[in-house]
Design an enzyme around this catalytic site. Structure first.
Site, PDB file in Angstrom:
ATOM      1  CB  CYS A   2      -1.142  -0.048   1.289  1.00  0.00           C
ATOM      2  SG  CYS A   2      -2.041  -1.354   1.309  1.00  0.00           S
ATOM      3  N   GLY A  28      -0.884   0.820  -5.075  1.00  0.00           N
ATOM      4  CA  GLY A  28      -2.269   0.171  -4.759  1.00  0.00           C
ATOM      5  C   GLY A  28      -3.487   0.872  -5.595  1.00  0.00           C
ATOM      6  CG  ASN A 101       3.002  -0.391   2.702  1.00  0.00           C
ATOM      7  OD1 ASN A 101       2.397  -1.434   2.242  1.00  0.00           O
ATOM      8  ND2 ASN A 101       4.283  -0.105   2.526  1.00  0.00           N
ATOM      9  CE1 TYR A 257       4.912  -5.332 -11.139  1.00  0.00           C
ATOM     10  CE2 TYR A 257       4.175  -5.134  -9.128  1.00  0.00           C
ATOM     11  CZ  TYR A 257       4.062  -4.856 -10.474  1.00  0.00           C
ATOM     12  OH  TYR A 257       2.783  -4.960 -10.695  1.00  0.00           O
TER      13      TYR A 257
END
Length: 505
Positions: A2, A28, A101, A257
């Site tokens: 998040c 997100g 998160n 990523y």
């Protein structure tokens, strides 16, 4: 995974938080929320959807106040219904709102503690609501109506001592200010910045420094593992280490990523680390796969573009953009549900046939998780006329579930689990498949900050940095969080929402 943001300023923060969330949208796309403090009350708006879809003008007008927090959600624990959107809030003590998160790995024990000791009820499946209530209970143990900074940090220290797992949290406390803190391993990122606002200093915390850049905040530093930040209502900054034996072990998948390439996380350039990954992988291909008759190197946009460019340079081969990306489709890896991911791949990418026709192509991606995207992209390359399709992954094979906030909960959904490389290649339809070596991946990232001696790499080697992950826990999480279980949970949540709606009417 998040994204979180928090701002204490001297003018309205609603637009700034909105803008920060749009910059962090890559972290997100399931839900978004903003909570501000206005005249001693919370103003809250949260719902499923992208930032631009959740907040209308009427919502922004209501979100008044010079202090606030925001969140964009990617579902891990819990469901992808609006009931799980953040921030959450509780009314005691003081009134506290929190966004988070990461993922707590001892949620069940914490929920038992809250029920039996703190007498607090948890109303959702979200570990973020659990974290909020633990923090609220620990702050309530100090009887004073106005907590001093040391008392705030004492409460956070007790909270961190109870938590296990990964977290970067930001919280508002009515009558006090903004709190932010990071887990003792620094698994999830959190940065601190400042700027001038009406002649005074405003402070901001966020998941990535690009959010600071977009709002004109100057990057001060990364929040240290186990450190807490407290900005009181008068705008005074207080910081303190609140964990015993903190140590750096940031999640290496942030660099592979999740993070934006223009971000710096723990003094590491995400962009440069990806270039390093490409260089290492290119050297491996040159050394171990010299017999491959590759004509062209083509990235799968966008995360792997920098990696592929370096591979092409190392191999002295042409680099081409062979796929056109529809930028209005979300990132397929972080979409909830396998069916939605499958439907999105071909709507997201389209092949440029002239770049494939009659060629032996090396496709490059950042990683292979479930194999769904890889399989369909290889099919697209063959349909576009590729003679042979080789596939290279900037990350090693992902063989183990992630428990720290990435949606890789079930080994049955990981294509590399229990399979050798040749079997994976056959499954996705590649003529050859090449994975990055884990030592090369660690070296590629660590090269940018040699002071970090350890990274969280459990998805590749099954070694969990917190050291308290049992097979029973992994089995439990697999049962709760695989795609099939999520469908059942979301269906029940939808029925519950309908029932509540009918009762309200």
């Amino acid at each position: 995974m998040c994204g979180v943001v928090g701002i204490v300023a001297y003018s309205s923060v609603n637009q700034s938080i909105y803008d920060a969330l749009t910059v962090l949208q890559h972290r997100g796309q399931d839900a978004a929320g903003i909570c501000t403090v206005d005249d001693g009350n919370f103003r809250l708006r949260k719902a499923n959807g992208l930032v631009r879809d959740v907040f209308d003008e009427k919502h922004m007008k209501r979100l008044q106040g010079h202090i606030g927090i925001g969140h964009i959600r990617y579902p891990t624990a819990g469901t992808s219904t609006s009931a799980e959107a953040q921030p959450f809030y509780v009314n005691s003590p003081f009134g506290i709102s929190l966004a988070h998160n990461g993922n707590l790995t001892n949620s069940k024990a914490l929920q038992d503690y809250l029920f039996n000791v703190a007498r607090r009820h948890i109303n959702t499946n979200s570990d973020s609501e659990i974290l909020l209530n633990v923090l609220a209970h620990e702050l309530s143990l100090t009887p004073a109506m106005k907590l001093s900074p040391s008392e705030v940090f004492d409460g956070i220290s007790r909270t961190i001592a109870l938590l296990e797992g990964a977290y970067a949290a930001v919280s508002l406390v009515i009558g006090h200010g903004m709190i932010a803190f990071r887990d003792p391993y620094g698994i999830r990122p959190l940065v601190l910045g400042q700027r001038e606002d009406n002649g005074r200093i405003a402070y901001m915390v966020a998941s990535e420094n690009v959010a600071l850049d977009a709002l004109g905040f100057n990057f001060m530093r990364d929040v240290e593992p186990g450190e807490a930040v407290y900005v009181d209502e008068e705008g005074n900054l207080h910081t303190q280490q609140c964990a015993k034996n903190p140590q750096y072990a940031p999640c290496i998948f942030e660099y592979v990523y999740f993070a934006r390439p223009d971000s710096f996380i723990d003094k590491i350039s995400v962009y440069q680390s990806r270039l390093n990954m490409g260089k290492k992988l290119g050297q491996k291909i040159k050394r171990d796969w010299e017999d491959l008759d590759i004509d062209v190197v083509i990235p799968i946009p966008e995360t792997s573009c920098d990696v592929a460019l370096e591979i092409a340079s190392e191999l002295n081969l042409p680099y081409r953009q062979g796929f056109v990306k529809n930028r209005y489709i979300g990132r397929t890896f972080i979409m909830p549900g396998q069916t939605l991911r499958r439907k999105s791949v071909r709507r997201k990418l389209n092949a440029i046939k002239s770049e494939f026709h009659g060629k032996n192509v090396l496709l490059v991606d950042d990683s292979i998780v479930r194999g769904t995207t890889s399989e369909q992209i290889i099919d697209m390359a063959r349909e576009a006329g590729a003679a042979k399709v080789y596939f290279a992954s900037a990350a090693p094979a992902i063989r183990f579930p992630n428990v720290y906030g990435i949606d890789m909960p079930s080994v049955t959904e990981l294509i590399a689990h229990g399979r050798e490389t040749e079997e994976i290649a056959k499954h996705i339809g590649a003529d050859e498949l090449i994975f990055q070596d884990i030592d090369d991946l660690i070296s590629a990232v660590r090269e940018e900050n040699p002071t970090i001696e350890r990274f969280e790499t459990s998805v590749f080697n099954g070694r969990y940095v917190t050291g308290n992950i049992s097979q029973d826990y992994l089995d439990e999480m697999s049962g709760l969080r695989n795609d099939s279980a999520k469908k059942d949970t979301e269906a029940k949540a939808e029925i519950s929402n309908i029932d509540l709606h009918n009762e309200a009417n």
